[in-house]
Design a protein around this motif. Sequence first.
Motif, PDB file in Angstrom:
ATOM      1  N   SER A  76       2.938  33.409 -26.348  1.00  0.00           N
ATOM      2  CA  SER A  76       1.649  32.915 -25.861  1.00  0.00           C
ATOM      3  C   SER A  76       1.324  31.620 -26.586  1.00  0.00           C
ATOM      4  CB  SER A  76       0.558  33.935 -26.151  1.00  0.00           C
ATOM      5  OG  SER A  76       0.357  34.042 -27.543  1.00  0.00           O
ATOM      6  N   PHE A  77       0.382  30.886 -26.057  1.00  0.00           N
ATOM      7  CA  PHE A  77      -0.066  29.716 -26.798  1.00  0.00           C
ATOM      8  C   PHE A  77      -1.522  29.408 -26.554  1.00  0.00           C
ATOM      9  CE2 PHE A  77       2.701  28.178 -23.300  1.00  0.00           C
ATOM     10  CZ  PHE A  77       1.765  27.545 -22.496  1.00  0.00           C
ATOM     11  N   LEU A  78      -2.093  28.686 -27.508  1.00  0.00           N
ATOM     12  CA  LEU A  78      -3.473  28.212 -27.386  1.00  0.00           C
ATOM     13  C   LEU A  78      -3.424  26.822 -26.799  1.00  0.00           C
ATOM     14  CD1 LEU A  78      -5.383  29.037 -30.669  1.00  0.00           C
ATOM     15  CD2 LEU A  78      -5.713  30.002 -28.394  1.00  0.00           C
ATOM     16  N   ALA A  79      -4.332  26.561 -25.855  1.00  0.00           N
ATOM     17  CA  ALA A  79      -4.274  25.265 -25.185  1.00  0.00           C
ATOM     18  C   ALA A  79      -5.666  24.769 -24.836  1.00  0.00           C
ATOM     19  CB  ALA A  79      -3.446  25.393 -23.907  1.00  0.00           C
ATOM     20  N   VAL A  80      -5.740  23.481 -24.549  1.00  0.00           N
ATOM     21  CA  VAL A  80      -6.912  22.908 -23.892  1.00  0.00           C
ATOM     22  C   VAL A  80      -6.388  22.260 -22.618  1.00  0.00           C
ATOM     23  CG1 VAL A  80      -8.294  22.448 -25.956  1.00  0.00           C
ATOM     24  CG2 VAL A  80      -6.700  20.717 -25.137  1.00  0.00           C
ATOM     25  N   ALA A  81      -7.284  22.106 -21.621  1.00  0.00           N
ATOM     26  CA  ALA A  81      -6.854  21.516 -20.350  1.00  0.00           C
ATOM     27  C   ALA A  81      -7.713  20.311 -20.009  1.00  0.00           C
ATOM     28  CB  ALA A  81      -6.943  22.558 -19.236  1.00  0.00           C
ATOM     29  N   PHE A  82      -7.064  19.184 -19.793  1.00  0.00           N
ATOM     30  CA  PHE A  82      -7.755  17.988 -19.333  1.00  0.00           C
ATOM     31  C   PHE A  82      -7.602  17.898 -17.827  1.00  0.00           C
ATOM     32  CE2 PHE A  82      -6.413  16.697 -23.639  1.00  0.00           C
ATOM     33  CZ  PHE A  82      -7.635  16.310 -24.156  1.00  0.00           C
ATOM     34  N   VAL A  83      -8.674  17.435 -17.165  1.00  0.00           N
ATOM     35  CA  VAL A  83      -8.560  17.184 -15.730  1.00  0.00           C
ATOM     36  C   VAL A  83      -8.895  15.717 -15.489  1.00  0.00           C
ATOM     37  CG1 VAL A  83     -10.917  17.989 -15.254  1.00  0.00           C
ATOM     38  CG2 VAL A  83      -9.217  17.958 -13.415  1.00  0.00           C
ATOM     39  N   GLY A  84      -8.097  15.072 -14.669  1.00  0.00           N
ATOM     40  CA  GLY A  84      -8.310  13.658 -14.347  1.00  0.00           C
ATOM     41  C   GLY A  84      -7.929  12.754 -15.500  1.00  0.00           C
ATOM     42  N   GLY A  85      -7.721  11.481 -15.193  1.00  0.00           N
ATOM     43  CA  GLY A  85      -7.364  10.510 -16.229  1.00  0.00           C
ATOM     44  C   GLY A  85      -5.919  10.677 -16.650  1.00  0.00           C
ATOM     45  N   SER A  86      -5.388   9.693 -17.301  1.00  0.00           N
ATOM     46  CA  SER A  86      -4.009   9.782 -17.767  1.00  0.00           C
ATOM     47  C   SER A  86      -4.032   9.688 -19.286  1.00  0.00           C
ATOM     48  CB  SER A  86      -3.193   8.628 -17.200  1.00  0.00           C
ATOM     49  OG  SER A  86      -3.572   7.426 -17.853  1.00  0.00           O
ATOM     50  N   TRP A  87      -2.853   9.710 -19.895  1.00  0.00           N
ATOM     51  CA  TRP A  87      -2.788   9.627 -21.362  1.00  0.00           C
ATOM     52  C   TRP A  87      -3.310   8.294 -21.882  1.00  0.00           C
ATOM     53  CZ3 TRP A  87       0.105   5.760 -23.576  1.00  0.00           C
ATOM     54  CH2 TRP A  87       1.097   5.159 -22.801  1.00  0.00           C
ATOM     55  N   LYS A  88      -3.402   7.271 -20.999  1.00  0.00           N
ATOM     56  CA  LYS A  88      -3.900   5.966 -21.436  1.00  0.00           C
ATOM     57  C   LYS A  88      -5.409   5.996 -21.716  1.00  0.00           C
ATOM     58  CE  LYS A  88      -1.897   2.268 -21.832  1.00  0.00           C
ATOM     59  NZ  LYS A  88      -1.505   1.794 -23.196  1.00  0.00           N
ATOM     60  N   VAL A  89      -6.076   7.040 -21.185  1.00  0.00           N
ATOM     61  CA  VAL A  89      -7.523   7.159 -21.420  1.00  0.00           C
ATOM     62  C   VAL A  89      -7.718   7.925 -22.730  1.00  0.00           C
ATOM     63  CG1 VAL A  89      -9.695   8.070 -20.494  1.00  0.00           C
ATOM     64  CG2 VAL A  89      -7.897   7.254 -18.929  1.00  0.00           C
ATOM     65  N   PRO A  90      -8.486   7.364 -23.685  1.00  0.00           N
ATOM     66  CA  PRO A  90      -8.711   8.113 -24.931  1.00  0.00           C
ATOM     67  C   PRO A  90      -9.245   9.514 -24.619  1.00  0.00           C
ATOM     68  CG  PRO A  90      -9.620   5.903 -25.107  1.00  0.00           C
ATOM     69  CD  PRO A  90      -9.194   6.078 -23.671  1.00  0.00           C
ATOM     70  N   THR A  91      -8.772  10.512 -25.362  1.00  0.00           N
ATOM     71  CA  THR A  91      -9.126  11.893 -25.018  1.00  0.00           C
ATOM     72  C   THR A  91     -10.639  12.137 -25.068  1.00  0.00           C
ATOM     73  OG1 THR A  91      -8.607  12.452 -27.297  1.00  0.00           O
ATOM     74  CG2 THR A  91      -6.961  13.011 -25.638  1.00  0.00           C
ATOM     75  N   GLU A  92     -11.351  11.382 -25.941  1.00  0.00           N
ATOM     76  CA  GLU A  92     -12.799  11.616 -25.996  1.00  0.00           C
ATOM     77  C   GLU A  92     -13.484  11.222 -24.686  1.00  0.00           C
ATOM     78  OE1 GLU A  92     -10.867  10.103 -28.155  1.00  0.00           O
ATOM     79  OE2 GLU A  92     -11.802   8.411 -29.173  1.00  0.00           O
ATOM     80  N   ASN A  93     -12.795  10.424 -23.850  1.00  0.00           N
ATOM     81  CA  ASN A  93     -13.362  10.047 -22.555  1.00  0.00           C
ATOM     82  C   ASN A  93     -12.803  10.874 -21.404  1.00  0.00           C
ATOM     83  OD1 ASN A  93     -14.681   8.041 -23.950  1.00  0.00           O
ATOM     84  ND2 ASN A  93     -13.138   6.488 -23.496  1.00  0.00           N
ATOM     85  N   ARG A  94     -12.005  11.867 -21.742  1.00  0.00           N
ATOM     86  CA  ARG A  94     -11.433  12.693 -20.672  1.00  0.00           C
ATOM     87  C   ARG A  94     -12.184  14.018 -20.590  1.00  0.00           C
ATOM     88  NH1 ARG A  94      -5.027  12.918 -20.976  1.00  0.00           N
ATOM     89  NH2 ARG A  94      -5.287  13.817 -18.900  1.00  0.00           N
ATOM     90  N   LYS A  95     -12.190  14.592 -19.386  1.00  0.00           N
ATOM     91  CA  LYS A  95     -12.944  15.813 -19.179  1.00  0.00           C
ATOM     92  C   LYS A  95     -12.081  17.031 -19.528  1.00  0.00           C
ATOM     93  CE  LYS A  95     -15.634  18.289 -15.795  1.00  0.00           C
ATOM     94  NZ  LYS A  95     -15.371  18.846 -14.495  1.00  0.00           N
ATOM     95  N   ILE A  96     -12.646  17.897 -20.359  1.00  0.00           N
ATOM     96  CA  ILE A  96     -11.951  19.138 -20.699  1.00  0.00           C
ATOM     97  C   ILE A  96     -12.549  20.254 -19.865  1.00  0.00           C
ATOM     98  CG2 ILE A  96     -11.800  20.897 -22.505  1.00  0.00           C
ATOM     99  CD1 ILE A  96     -11.064  18.832 -24.460  1.00  0.00           C
ATOM    100  N   ILE A  97     -11.702  21.061 -19.301  1.00  0.00           N
ATOM    101  CA  ILE A  97     -12.172  22.133 -18.418  1.00  0.00           C
ATOM    102  C   ILE A  97     -12.551  23.370 -19.227  1.00  0.00           C
ATOM    103  CG2 ILE A  97     -11.199  23.883 -16.882  1.00  0.00           C
ATOM    104  CD1 ILE A  97     -10.487  21.957 -15.001  1.00  0.00           C
ATOM    105  N   ASP A  98     -13.687  23.957 -18.871  1.00  0.00           N
ATOM    106  CA  ASP A  98     -14.072  25.241 -19.447  1.00  0.00           C
ATOM    107  C   ASP A  98     -13.092  26.285 -18.917  1.00  0.00           C
ATOM    108  OD1 ASP A  98     -15.224  27.820 -19.734  1.00  0.00           O
ATOM    109  OD2 ASP A  98     -17.124  26.826 -20.185  1.00  0.00           O
ATOM    110  N   PRO A  99     -12.485  27.059 -19.825  1.00  0.00           N
ATOM    111  CA  PRO A  99     -11.466  28.013 -19.364  1.00  0.00           C
ATOM    112  C   PRO A  99     -11.981  28.989 -18.301  1.00  0.00           C
ATOM    113  CG  PRO A  99     -12.005  28.332 -21.701  1.00  0.00           C
ATOM    114  CD  PRO A  99     -12.634  27.053 -21.278  1.00  0.00           C
ATOM    115  N   MET A 100     -13.334  29.227 -18.279  1.00  0.00           N
ATOM    116  CA  MET A 100     -13.898  30.142 -17.287  1.00  0.00           C
ATOM    117  C   MET A 100     -13.666  29.612 -15.861  1.00  0.00           C
ATOM    118  SD  MET A 100     -14.971  32.608 -18.993  1.00  0.00           S
ATOM    119  CE  MET A 100     -16.035  33.575 -17.907  1.00  0.00           C
ATOM    120  N   HIS A 101     -13.478  28.319 -15.753  1.00  0.00           N
ATOM    121  CA  HIS A 101     -13.297  27.734 -14.423  1.00  0.00           C
ATOM    122  C   HIS A 101     -11.837  27.634 -14.004  1.00  0.00           C
ATOM    123  CE1 HIS A 101     -17.334  25.683 -15.432  1.00  0.00           C
ATOM    124  NE2 HIS A 101     -17.542  26.817 -14.781  1.00  0.00           N
TER     125      HIS A 101
END
Lengths: 337, 137
Positions: A76-101
Motif C-alpha cells: 500500500s502507499f500514502l499519496a496525494v492527488a493533484f488535478v489539472g496543471g502540469s509539473w511546470k506549475v508550482p505545487t502550491e498553485n495546483r489543486k489537491i483533491i479531497d480523497p472523499m471525492h
Amino acid sequence: VKIASSYIRKSFKKIAYFQEGNPQVGNINDIVRCFKSGDLIIVNDSATAPMSLEARDRFNNSLELRLLRTNELSNSFLAVAFVGGSWKVPTENRKIIDPMHLGERLHIGEQVFSVRKFGPTTFKLCAVDGPEFMSTEIYRAGRMIQYSYMDDEVPLWASQSIFASRPWSSEAPSAAFAFSWNLIFQLIANGVNFASITHGAGLSSIGHVEIDEILPLTEVSMVTSETLSLIEQTRMSGGRVIGIGTSVVRAVEAAKQLNIKGMLTNQPFENSLRISSKHRIDQFDGILTGLHQEGESHFELLNAFASSHKIEALLAEASLSGCLTHEFGDFMLLLKD
Amino acid sequence: LEAAIQTNLLGPFRLIKAVAGAMFLAGGGDIVNISSDAAKTPYPNWGAYSVSKAALDMLTEIMALESEAAGLRFLRLDQGEMDTTLHEQALPDTEKSTLNQPQDVAKAFIDFLVKRETRNRHINLVFDRAFGLKEAL
C-alpha cells in the motif's frame, strides 16, 4: 544562491569549504585535498524511484498521484492527488483533491486500487489484487517527481547517484551527485575508505500547509553493524568520518541510538530522528551536502556541525562564485571545529 | 544494426553503470559479458551481430582497465556454438551433436568463478568441447 534548473552540468561541479578558516569555492575534485588516508566517507546508496503516477478516477478524470510513502509489506502507499496543471506549475498553485471525492477505486495503468482516507488531503491506496505492484508497476507506470523550477522534465537516470541500489527514495539523496568515478578513484588512491547506509528520503514538502505539517513522514533506514564498526575503527585510529548528505547523518545517528539499546538488527528500521542544533553528533566529523539555506528543513541539522554564522559565510562565498543550489546544484563541506 | 547495438552494447553498458557503484560499495565483484566467436572472426551475413559483439569486447576491456580500483573484475565469455532455440532459428541445418550443451558450459563456468584461480582484472574465457573452459589471450 541561484537554483540549478538543469540536470545536465556543462561545467565542473563546485564546492564551498573552509581552508585555514577562510571560506572558498573550488572545483569538486579539490576536496581530495581535504581528506587524508584513513578517513571514512559514508554514502546513502538509495536509488530514487519514479513516485509520480498518472491515475484515473471513477469519472475518468486524469490525476497526478505523488507517493509520499510506500509500504512493501502491506502493498500500500500514502499519496496525494493533484488535478489539472502540469509539473511546470508550482505545487502550491495546483489543486489537491479531497480523497472523499475520489470514489472507492482508482485505476493506475491496468491496476485497480482501493482508496482509504488517511488525513484531510492524503489517502492510502491498497492494491486490489496483483501483489507485484509495488516494485514493478511503479517503475512501469511512474515518472520521477518533478520540480517546477527545472527547465526540462528530469528522467529517471538523472536522479540516480553512482551508488544507487535499493529504490527507497522519492527525492534523490543528491549530495551523492558530488561523486564521479574519477573523484572516487582519486580518493581511494589516497587511502580514503567508503562505506554505505540506505535511507529512503521521502518528500520534504509539497507546498500545501496541511500536508507539509506532517512531512517528512517517518522514513526507513538501514545501517549494518559492519558500517557502525567501520566508523568506530576509523575514529579509534584517528581517521575522520564524513557523511555524504543529511540522510546519512540521520540514519547513522538513529542507528547508534538503537545500538545502545541493543535494538539494532541488520534490517530496515523506522527512523523519526530529527537533528537540531542542540543534538550532539558524535559519529561524524563532517558533512558534505548541498547548499542548504536558512529556513530549509535541512539547515538545522547543519547547525550541529557549524554555527549559522559560519554557514552563512560559506553561502555568501558560494553565491559570489556563481554556485547553484537544490538537487542538481553545487556542494559544501563542513568539518567540525 | 541499431537493434543489435541496443541489445548487445548499450544494454550491457547501461546495466554495468547501474550496478557498478553498489558492487564497489560491497567490496567488488565479477561482471560477465557474453561474447562470441563472431566478435573476432568475420562471417558473411553476420555483420550487425559481429559488430555489436566486437564493440562489447572492447567495452569489457576498457571497463576492466578503468575500474580496477573499484575491485571489479571483468570477464568475457565465448561459450562457442550452443544447442539453443536461438541457434536452431539462426542455423537450422546444423548437426546437433557438434554443438555445446548449455549446462556443460554453465557448469564449467561456475566452477571457474568459484575457484577464482586467476587474479587478472580482465579475463577472456573460451569454451571448447574438447578442452572445456580455457583462459585465452
